[in-house]
Motif scaffolding. Structure first.
Motif, PDB file in Angstrom:
ATOM      1  N   ALA A  93       0.608 -10.260  -2.584  1.00 59.93           N
ATOM      2  CA  ALA A  93       0.574 -11.610  -2.017  1.00 59.93           C
ATOM      3  C   ALA A  93       1.538 -11.697  -0.829  1.00 59.93           C
ATOM      4  N   ARG A  94       1.094 -12.331   0.231  1.00 63.56           N
ATOM      5  CA  ARG A  94       1.878 -12.453   1.465  1.00 63.56           C
ATOM      6  C   ARG A  94       3.266 -13.048   1.193  1.00 63.56           C
ATOM      7  N   ILE A  95       3.385 -14.001   0.300  1.00 64.31           N
ATOM      8  CA  ILE A  95       4.686 -14.595  -0.005  1.00 64.31           C
ATOM      9  C   ILE A  95       5.661 -13.530  -0.498  1.00 64.31           C
ATOM     10  N   GLY A  96       5.176 -12.585  -1.303  1.00 66.33           N
ATOM     11  CA  GLY A  96       6.018 -11.495  -1.783  1.00 66.33           C
ATOM     12  C   GLY A  96       6.472 -10.591  -0.654  1.00 66.33           C
ATOM     13  N   VAL A  97       5.609 -10.394   0.315  1.00 65.68           N
ATOM     14  CA  VAL A  97       5.954  -9.570   1.480  1.00 65.68           C
ATOM     15  C   VAL A  97       7.006 -10.280   2.329  1.00 65.68           C
ATOM     16  N   ILE A  98       6.812 -11.562   2.542  1.00 68.15           N
ATOM     17  CA  ILE A  98       7.760 -12.326   3.347  1.00 68.15           C
ATOM     18  C   ILE A  98       9.139 -12.318   2.691  1.00 68.15           C
ATOM     19  N   ARG A  99       9.181 -12.593   1.398  1.00 70.95           N
ATOM     20  CA  ARG A  99      10.472 -12.633   0.693  1.00 70.95           C
ATOM     21  C   ARG A  99      11.061 -11.232   0.543  1.00 70.95           C
ATOM     22  N   GLY A 100      10.268 -10.308   0.007  1.00 69.19           N
ATOM     23  CA  GLY A 100      10.793  -8.999  -0.360  1.00 69.19           C
ATOM     24  C   GLY A 100      10.934  -8.032   0.792  1.00 69.19           C
ATOM     25  N   PHE A 101       9.951  -7.989   1.661  1.00 69.89           N
ATOM     26  CA  PHE A 101       9.976  -7.008   2.742  1.00 69.89           C
ATOM     27  C   PHE A 101      10.678  -7.523   3.988  1.00 69.89           C
ATOM     28  N   LEU A 102      10.515  -8.777   4.324  1.00 73.72           N
ATOM     29  CA  LEU A 102      11.130  -9.298   5.545  1.00 73.72           C
ATOM     30  C   LEU A 102      12.519  -9.881   5.285  1.00 73.72           C
ATOM     31  N   PHE A 103      12.593 -10.952   4.522  1.00 72.66           N
ATOM     32  CA  PHE A 103      13.888 -11.595   4.300  1.00 72.66           C
ATOM     33  C   PHE A 103      14.897 -10.617   3.682  1.00 72.66           C
ATOM     34  N   ASN A 104      14.543 -10.041   2.531  1.00 70.28           N
ATOM     35  CA  ASN A 104      15.491  -9.181   1.829  1.00 70.28           C
ATOM     36  C   ASN A 104      15.818  -7.914   2.619  1.00 70.28           C
ATOM     37  N   HIS A 105      14.878  -7.422   3.376  1.00 69.15           N
ATOM     38  CA  HIS A 105      15.093  -6.244   4.209  1.00 69.15           C
ATOM     39  C   HIS A 105      16.182  -6.527   5.245  1.00 69.15           C
ATOM     40  N   ILE A 106      16.112  -7.685   5.867  1.00 70.09           N
ATOM     41  CA  ILE A 106      17.131  -8.078   6.838  1.00 70.09           C
ATOM     42  C   ILE A 106      18.489  -8.204   6.152  1.00 70.09           C
TER      43      ILE A 106
END
Length: 169
Positions: A122-135
């Motif tokens: 799910a895109r929300i998981g990507v936004i939270r896990g891959f983008l936000f948390n990655h930063i």
């Protein structure tokens, strides 16, 4: 409701990331804590680049990193990295604005050529896990780099050790 929350967090964290990248001194861009680590300049550039990935995450169902070319400039030029950051933040902001609550539930996949490296999820998981948390992860690394080179770390969630008046001898 979720989009508003994501947007608010994004804006708050952009300010924190900007403060951190502005603290990176030109003189220490070649520093790296180990042979397998990035230089400070490469790490700063990577942080700035992650904001570009919001475009592929928010506007495509399948993002092929191999097909997407981003001109980054030299990691030895912190001014260029700060400009890259600001440009990518604007692109990320616009990409986030293009989303709907329904889009957040849709599956998303990242590929490098024919190889799937993330998803489908799910895109929300990507936004939270891959983008936000990655930063956040890489900002933590940058804090270590800054302290290892004797530089001050700016406060992002209140004063840092260096900014706390109780620690000023």
């Amino acid at each position: 409701m979720i989009l508003k929350s994501l947007s608010n967090e994004f804006e708050h964290e952009v300010t924190s990331t900007r403060r951190l990248l502005q603290a990176v001194p030109e003189k220490d861009l070649a520093f790296k804590p180990s042979d397998i680590s990035w230089t400070m300049g490469e790490l700063a550039q990577h942080i700035a680049t992650i904001y570009y990935w919001y475009v592929g995450t928010c506007t495509m169902d399948e993002y092929d990193m191999a097909a997407d070319q981003l001109e980054r400039g030299s990691p030895g030029d912190i001014k260029a990295t700060l400009e890259l950051f600001e440009t990518n933040v604007e692109k990320a902001r616009e990409a986030l604005k293009s989303l709907t609550e329904e889009n957040l539930k849709e599956n998303w996949t990242m590929k490098v050529g024919d190889k799937v490296v993330l998803g489908p999820m799910a895109r929300i998981g990507v936004i939270r896990g891959f983008l936000f948390n990655h930063i956040y992860h890489h900002r933590g690394e940058m804090i270590v780099y800054l302290r290892a080179t004797g530089n001050k770390v700016p406060g992002m969630y209140g004063p840092t050790y260096e900014e706390d008046v109780r620690n000023q001898g």
